[in-house]
Design a protein around this motif. Structure first.
Motif, PDB file in Angstrom:
ATOM      1  N   CYS A 176      -7.731  -5.233   3.556  1.00  0.00           N
ATOM      2  CA  CYS A 176      -7.387  -6.469   3.877  1.00  0.00           C
ATOM      3  C   CYS A 176      -6.041  -6.915   2.993  1.00  0.00           C
ATOM      4  O   CYS A 176      -5.327  -7.826   3.533  1.00  0.00           O
ATOM      5  N   PHE A 177      -5.985  -6.627   1.834  1.00  0.00           N
ATOM      6  CA  PHE A 177      -4.775  -6.786   0.857  1.00  0.00           C
ATOM      7  C   PHE A 177      -3.375  -6.131   1.239  1.00  0.00           C
ATOM      8  O   PHE A 177      -2.424  -6.665   1.384  1.00  0.00           O
ATOM      9  N   VAL A 178      -3.696  -4.755   1.673  1.00  0.00           N
ATOM     10  CA  VAL A 178      -2.506  -4.165   1.913  1.00  0.00           C
ATOM     11  C   VAL A 178      -1.910  -4.179   3.338  1.00  0.00           C
ATOM     12  O   VAL A 178      -0.749  -4.239   3.759  1.00  0.00           O
ATOM     13  N   LEU A 179      -3.057  -4.039   4.404  1.00  0.00           N
ATOM     14  CA  LEU A 179      -2.553  -3.943   5.777  1.00  0.00           C
ATOM     15  C   LEU A 179      -2.473  -5.241   6.525  1.00  0.00           C
ATOM     16  O   LEU A 179      -1.789  -5.705   6.943  1.00  0.00           O
ATOM     17  N   GLN A 180      -3.473  -6.252   6.078  1.00  0.00           N
ATOM     18  CA  GLN A 180      -3.607  -7.432   6.673  1.00  0.00           C
ATOM     19  C   GLN A 180      -3.074  -8.566   5.789  1.00  0.00           C
ATOM     20  O   GLN A 180      -2.754  -9.812   6.326  1.00  0.00           O
ATOM     21  N   LEU A 181      -2.273  -8.189   4.880  1.00  0.00           N
ATOM     22  CA  LEU A 181      -1.625  -9.069   3.707  1.00  0.00           C
ATOM     23  C   LEU A 181      -2.503 -10.344   3.404  1.00  0.00           C
ATOM     24  O   LEU A 181      -1.719 -11.480   3.413  1.00  0.00           O
ATOM     25  N   SER A 211      -4.918   7.321  -3.821  1.00  0.00           N
ATOM     26  CA  SER A 211      -3.753   6.641  -4.544  1.00  0.00           C
ATOM     27  C   SER A 211      -2.613   6.025  -3.711  1.00  0.00           C
ATOM     28  O   SER A 211      -2.043   4.872  -4.406  1.00  0.00           O
ATOM     29  N   ASP A 212      -2.447   6.297  -2.596  1.00  0.00           N
ATOM     30  CA  ASP A 212      -1.188   5.589  -1.699  1.00  0.00           C
ATOM     31  C   ASP A 212      -1.939   4.032  -1.720  1.00  0.00           C
ATOM     32  O   ASP A 212      -0.863   3.392  -1.419  1.00  0.00           O
ATOM     33  N   PHE A 213      -2.889   3.958  -1.605  1.00  0.00           N
ATOM     34  CA  PHE A 213      -3.420   2.288  -1.162  1.00  0.00           C
ATOM     35  C   PHE A 213      -3.369   1.621  -2.547  1.00  0.00           C
ATOM     36  O   PHE A 213      -2.915   0.587  -2.493  1.00  0.00           O
ATOM     37  N   PHE A 214      -3.724   2.280  -3.609  1.00  0.00           N
ATOM     38  CA  PHE A 214      -3.537   1.737  -4.969  1.00  0.00           C
ATOM     39  C   PHE A 214      -2.013   1.284  -5.141  1.00  0.00           C
ATOM     40  O   PHE A 214      -1.739   0.302  -5.596  1.00  0.00           O
ATOM     41  N   LEU A 215      -1.233   2.277  -4.779  1.00  0.00           N
ATOM     42  CA  LEU A 215       0.307   1.983  -5.182  1.00  0.00           C
ATOM     43  C   LEU A 215       0.830   0.973  -4.480  1.00  0.00           C
ATOM     44  O   LEU A 215       1.540   0.038  -4.773  1.00  0.00           O
ATOM     45  N   ALA A 216       0.532   0.867  -3.172  1.00  0.00           N
ATOM     46  CA  ALA A 216       0.916  -0.156  -2.123  1.00  0.00           C
ATOM     47  C   ALA A 216       0.309  -1.486  -2.544  1.00  0.00           C
ATOM     48  O   ALA A 216       1.239  -2.323  -2.658  1.00  0.00           O
ATOM     49  N   ALA A 217      -0.783  -1.444  -3.091  1.00  0.00           N
ATOM     50  CA  ALA A 217      -1.333  -2.689  -3.550  1.00  0.00           C
ATOM     51  C   ALA A 217      -0.427  -3.237  -4.887  1.00  0.00           C
ATOM     52  O   ALA A 217      -0.364  -4.477  -4.967  1.00  0.00           O
ATOM     53  N   ARG A 218      -0.052  -2.105  -5.783  1.00  0.00           N
ATOM     54  CA  ARG A 218       0.434  -2.553  -6.916  1.00  0.00           C
ATOM     55  C   ARG A 218       2.064  -3.095  -6.557  1.00  0.00           C
ATOM     56  O   ARG A 218       2.405  -4.005  -7.325  1.00  0.00           O
ATOM     57  N   ARG A 219       2.605  -2.649  -5.682  1.00  0.00           N
ATOM     58  CA  ARG A 219       4.051  -2.900  -5.277  1.00  0.00           C
ATOM     59  C   ARG A 219       3.968  -4.240  -4.703  1.00  0.00           C
ATOM     60  O   ARG A 219       4.839  -5.054  -5.225  1.00  0.00           O
ATOM     61  N   ILE A 220       3.057  -4.768  -3.943  1.00  0.00           N
ATOM     62  CA  ILE A 220       2.748  -6.047  -3.395  1.00  0.00           C
ATOM     63  C   ILE A 220       2.632  -7.224  -4.513  1.00  0.00           C
ATOM     64  O   ILE A 220       3.410  -8.055  -4.703  1.00  0.00           O
ATOM     65  N   ILE A 221       1.852  -6.557  -5.472  1.00  0.00           N
ATOM     66  CA  ILE A 221       1.582  -7.635  -6.613  1.00  0.00           C
ATOM     67  C   ILE A 221       2.745  -7.633  -7.632  1.00  0.00           C
ATOM     68  O   ILE A 221       3.176  -8.787  -7.943  1.00  0.00           O
ATOM     69  N   GLU A 222       3.324  -6.555  -7.836  1.00  0.00           N
ATOM     70  CA  GLU A 222       4.620  -6.548  -8.788  1.00  0.00           C
ATOM     71  C   GLU A 222       5.757  -7.315  -7.784  1.00  0.00           C
ATOM     72  O   GLU A 222       6.382  -8.063  -8.548  1.00  0.00           O
ATOM     73  N   GLU A 223       5.942  -7.192  -6.772  1.00  0.00           N
ATOM     74  CA  GLU A 223       6.945  -7.871  -6.179  1.00  0.00           C
ATOM     75  C   GLU A 223       6.731  -9.490  -6.077  1.00  0.00           C
ATOM     76  O   GLU A 223       7.409 -10.587  -6.199  1.00  0.00           O
ATOM     77  N   ARG A 224       5.396  -9.693  -5.874  1.00  0.00           N
ATOM     78  CA  ARG A 224       4.943 -11.124  -5.772  1.00  0.00           C
ATOM     79  C   ARG A 224       4.892 -11.817  -7.028  1.00  0.00           C
ATOM     80  O   ARG A 224       5.280 -13.044  -7.361  1.00  0.00           O
ATOM     81  N   SER A 225       4.832 -10.966  -8.191  1.00  0.00           N
ATOM     82  CA  SER A 225       4.836 -11.515  -9.547  1.00  0.00           C
ATOM     83  C   SER A 225       6.008 -11.410 -10.137  1.00  0.00           C
ATOM     84  O   SER A 225       5.914 -11.411 -11.493  1.00  0.00           O
ATOM     85  N   LYS A 226       7.119 -11.186  -9.773  1.00  0.00           N
ATOM     86  CA  LYS A 226       8.357 -10.769 -10.073  1.00  0.00           C
ATOM     87  C   LYS A 226       8.819 -12.303 -10.946  1.00  0.00           C
ATOM     88  O   LYS A 226       8.597 -13.266 -10.438  1.00  0.00           O
ATOM     89  N   ARG A 227       9.079 -12.026 -12.187  1.00  0.00           N
ATOM     90  CA  ARG A 227       9.166 -13.033 -12.831  1.00  0.00           C
ATOM     91  C   ARG A 227      10.502 -14.015 -12.828  1.00  0.00           C
ATOM     92  O   ARG A 227      11.655 -13.391 -12.654  1.00  0.00           O
ATOM     93  N   GLU A 282     -17.630   1.247   0.311  1.00  0.00           N
ATOM     94  CA  GLU A 282     -16.834   0.718   1.423  1.00  0.00           C
ATOM     95  C   GLU A 282     -16.030  -0.746   1.386  1.00  0.00           C
ATOM     96  O   GLU A 282     -14.954  -1.042   2.024  1.00  0.00           O
ATOM     97  N   LEU A 283     -16.975  -1.347   0.615  1.00  0.00           N
ATOM     98  CA  LEU A 283     -16.385  -2.845   0.561  1.00  0.00           C
ATOM     99  C   LEU A 283     -15.469  -2.880  -0.359  1.00  0.00           C
ATOM    100  O   LEU A 283     -14.322  -3.543   0.007  1.00  0.00           O
ATOM    101  N   VAL A 284     -15.046  -1.770  -1.365  1.00  0.00           N
ATOM    102  CA  VAL A 284     -13.964  -1.806  -2.061  1.00  0.00           C
ATOM    103  C   VAL A 284     -12.827  -1.402  -1.296  1.00  0.00           C
ATOM    104  O   VAL A 284     -11.567  -1.934  -1.495  1.00  0.00           O
ATOM    105  N   ARG A 285     -12.759  -0.547  -0.296  1.00  0.00           N
ATOM    106  CA  ARG A 285     -11.918  -0.175   0.517  1.00  0.00           C
ATOM    107  C   ARG A 285     -11.556  -1.065   1.453  1.00  0.00           C
ATOM    108  O   ARG A 285     -10.344  -1.211   1.950  1.00  0.00           O
ATOM    109  N   ARG A 286     -12.503  -1.652   2.101  1.00  0.00           N
ATOM    110  CA  ARG A 286     -12.374  -3.079   2.678  1.00  0.00           C
ATOM    111  C   ARG A 286     -11.439  -3.831   2.003  1.00  0.00           C
ATOM    112  O   ARG A 286     -10.354  -4.521   2.871  1.00  0.00           O
ATOM    113  N   ILE A 287     -11.636  -4.459   0.945  1.00  0.00           N
ATOM    114  CA  ILE A 287     -10.705  -5.037   0.203  1.00  0.00           C
ATOM    115  C   ILE A 287      -9.221  -4.754   0.141  1.00  0.00           C
ATOM    116  O   ILE A 287      -8.431  -5.475   0.406  1.00  0.00           O
ATOM    117  N   TYR A 288      -9.180  -3.409  -0.228  1.00  0.00           N
ATOM    118  CA  TYR A 288      -7.916  -2.886  -0.008  1.00  0.00           C
ATOM    119  C   TYR A 288      -7.245  -2.857   1.115  1.00  0.00           C
ATOM    120  O   TYR A 288      -5.754  -3.235   1.451  1.00  0.00           O
TER     121      TYR A 288
END
Length: 521
Positions: A226-231, A306-322, A218-224
């Motif tokens: 917080c990151f994906v929904l609450q930004l 997988s939807d949550f994981f892919l959403a987190a990946r998109r946020i990180i990739e966009e933020r980490s754009k070189r 549940e804590l792992v899901r909460r981390i996701y």
């Protein structure tokens, strides 16, 4: 810790030449290997009127490189410094001397002995190492064959590991927060959950990952969420969990890095991924591109959709754009105009800015980045920059040491007030990082300050390389042998101190290992 074991035999027989023997076995499973080697060497010595007066033994050590082979290094050091009471070194065969991928390395160590007037003899080979053309050719072939054997074995082991990964089986490493290792038999029937430091005992058994306790899942899901929904950022999530008093998997506070690892590791969606990093034949560590990864999707029960994981990946990739160097410097110039001054803290507080660590990585240091935008901080901040970077390293190194102790089967407790580690309830250790200093004459020096108040049993002194960006080596300093609270190290320090120098922490982890006692008949 494994050290060169030297044993002196009886006085040599009259007229007999004195010899040293070098023996090596690759793994601890080869229980009788060194004893068999010694028997063959003893028979050879008897036939050639040689008396063995000294033994150098590397037990459980690979022959791929000299790092970690303390006995061979001690032998070469004794030869170079003329601390020898023998004129011959006896080795079972060419492969025991080493399976170096580069045959010239094996020849180099033998030549070092020859240059000092000491012959190396291979007792189980069909040739005499007498320098003749035939022996030179055969020996060169044997060296190449020994290295080729390691290459072929490495390829076979890698292929086997890839097959097991493709079948969904776990190949080593800690499971991670919210996950556990499960032992299954050859029919994939669950047998038991493996705790930290526990391993499978049957060749036919395998290990897979499974969701851990409900509160961790549940804590792992909460981390996701917080990151994906609450930004929230990774740092904000870590601070939130630490404020709530929730420890990570090692019982330590959360960091930005540990949160980031959960958000980016595919094992949380049930994917088994391997070969991201290669370290074949223990030569060079290589980060492989994604098309070289070996993977098995949906190998484990997922903790995260997988939807949550892919959403987190998109946020990180966009933020980490070189950004280009010019774009990074342009943003730094804008920030300088806004604030009137620059520092790592000022940079990290701005959400639209790359982090100060990114500037350090891209331009070598913050000072260099400041120079490129025409900013003069008014004083030499290089010392401060280096110390800040080393302070940042400390928690990661501490986690690495504690994880290594546990993986070796030991237990460890960390006192946050004193920074002292207590291992197995038996001995204590502390970690210090030694910054590399450059003298006006161009020499490298390291200053160590040992804790004489708490007096840990072992001090792990980590020497940084010349640029203070990478670790050079480790010194394991026992308090019983340290008579001062301050040490000044040079590049070479003589046998008194360099006897405690190691290229990795395997020797320290070996101190933490626990072996089961056999049952008496």
């Amino acid at each position: 810790m494994r050290r060169a074991r030297q044993a002196t035999a009886e006085e040599p027989a009259k007229g007999a030449a004195q010899a040293a023997q070098y023996v090596r076995m690759s793994t601890d499973h080869q229980k009788y290997s060194t004893e068999n080697q010694k028997d063959a060497i003893a028979a050879y010595a008897a036939r050639h009127n040689l008396t063995i007066v000294r033994t150098y033994a590397d037990e459980g050590r690979s022959g791929l490189r000299i790092e970690g082979r303390d006995a061979l290094k001690q032998l070469i050091d004794d030869v170079r410094n003329r601390r020898t009471d023998f004129s011959v070194v006896l080795v079972y065969d060419v492969s025991r001397w080493g399976r170096f991928p580069d045959a010239d390395e094996s020849a180099y160590y033998e030549y070092t002995c020859k240059e000092a007037g000491i012959r190396v003899q291979y007792c189980a080979e069909q040739f005499e190492n007498d320098g003749s053309l035939s022996s030179t050719i055969i020996k060169s072939m044997k060296r190449a064959m020994a290295g080729e054997y390691s290459r072929e074995l490495s390829a076979k082991v890698f292929a086997g590991q890839c097959r097991l990964i493709a079948l969904g089986f776990r190949q080593g490493g800690t499971p991670g927060y919210g996950l556990r290792r499960q032992l299954i038999d050859e029919d994939r029937t669950p047998k038991a959950d493996l705790g930290r430091g526990e391993y499978k005992s049957l060749q036919t058994d395998r290990v897979i990952l499974k969701p851990g306790p409900p509160h961790e899942v549940e804590l792992v899901r909460r981390i996701y969420r917080c990151f994906v929904l609450q930004l929230k950022s990774e740092a904000e999530i870590a601070a939130m969990l630490n404020l709530e008093g929730i420890p990570n998997e090692f019982g330590r506070p959360w960091t930005r890095g540990t949160i980031h690892q959960i958000l980016t590791n595919e094992k949380y969606v049930g994917n088994n991924v391997y070969n991201r990093v290669s370290f074949k034949l223990k030569q060079t560590r290589v980060i492989n591109p994604p098309d070289m990864w070996i993977r098995a999707d949906h190998a484990f029960n997922a903790v995260i959709d997988s939807d949550f994981f892919l959403a987190a990946r998109r946020i990180i990739e966009e933020r980490s754009k070189r950004l280009t160097d010019a774009e990074m410097l342009e943003r730094l110039t804008t920030l300088l105009k806004q604030k009137g001054h620059l520092s790592g803290l000022v940079i990290d507080e701005m959400d639209e800015m790359p982090s100060s660590s990114v500037y350090r990585t891209r331009f070598g240091s913050l000072i260099r980045a400041y120079q490129l935008v025409g900013y003069d901080p008014g004083r030499d901040y290089q010392y401060i920059e280096t110390n800040r970077a080393l302070r940042t390293m400390f928690p990661e190194l501490l986690d690495k040491v504690m994880a290594g102790i546990r993986e070796a089967g030991g237990t460890v407790e960390f006192d946050k007030l004193t920074d002292i580690l207590r291992i197995n309830g038996e001995f204590t250790a502390s970690i210090i990082i030694a910054r590399c200093l450059h003298t006006p004459a161009g020499f490298l020096r390291w200053k160590l300050r040992l804790d004489t108040g708490l007096r840990p049993d072992i001090t792990i002194a980590i020497r940084m390389a010349a640029e203070n960006k990478e670790i050079l080596d480790y010194y394991l300093l026992p308090s019983i042998d340290m008579s001062t609270d301050r040490l000044r190290l040079a590049e070479e320090n003589g046998i008194y101190l360099d006897a405690y120098r190691f290229d990795d922490l395997d020797a320290f982890f070996g101190l933490s290992a626990r072996k089961g006692l056999g049952v008496a008949a």
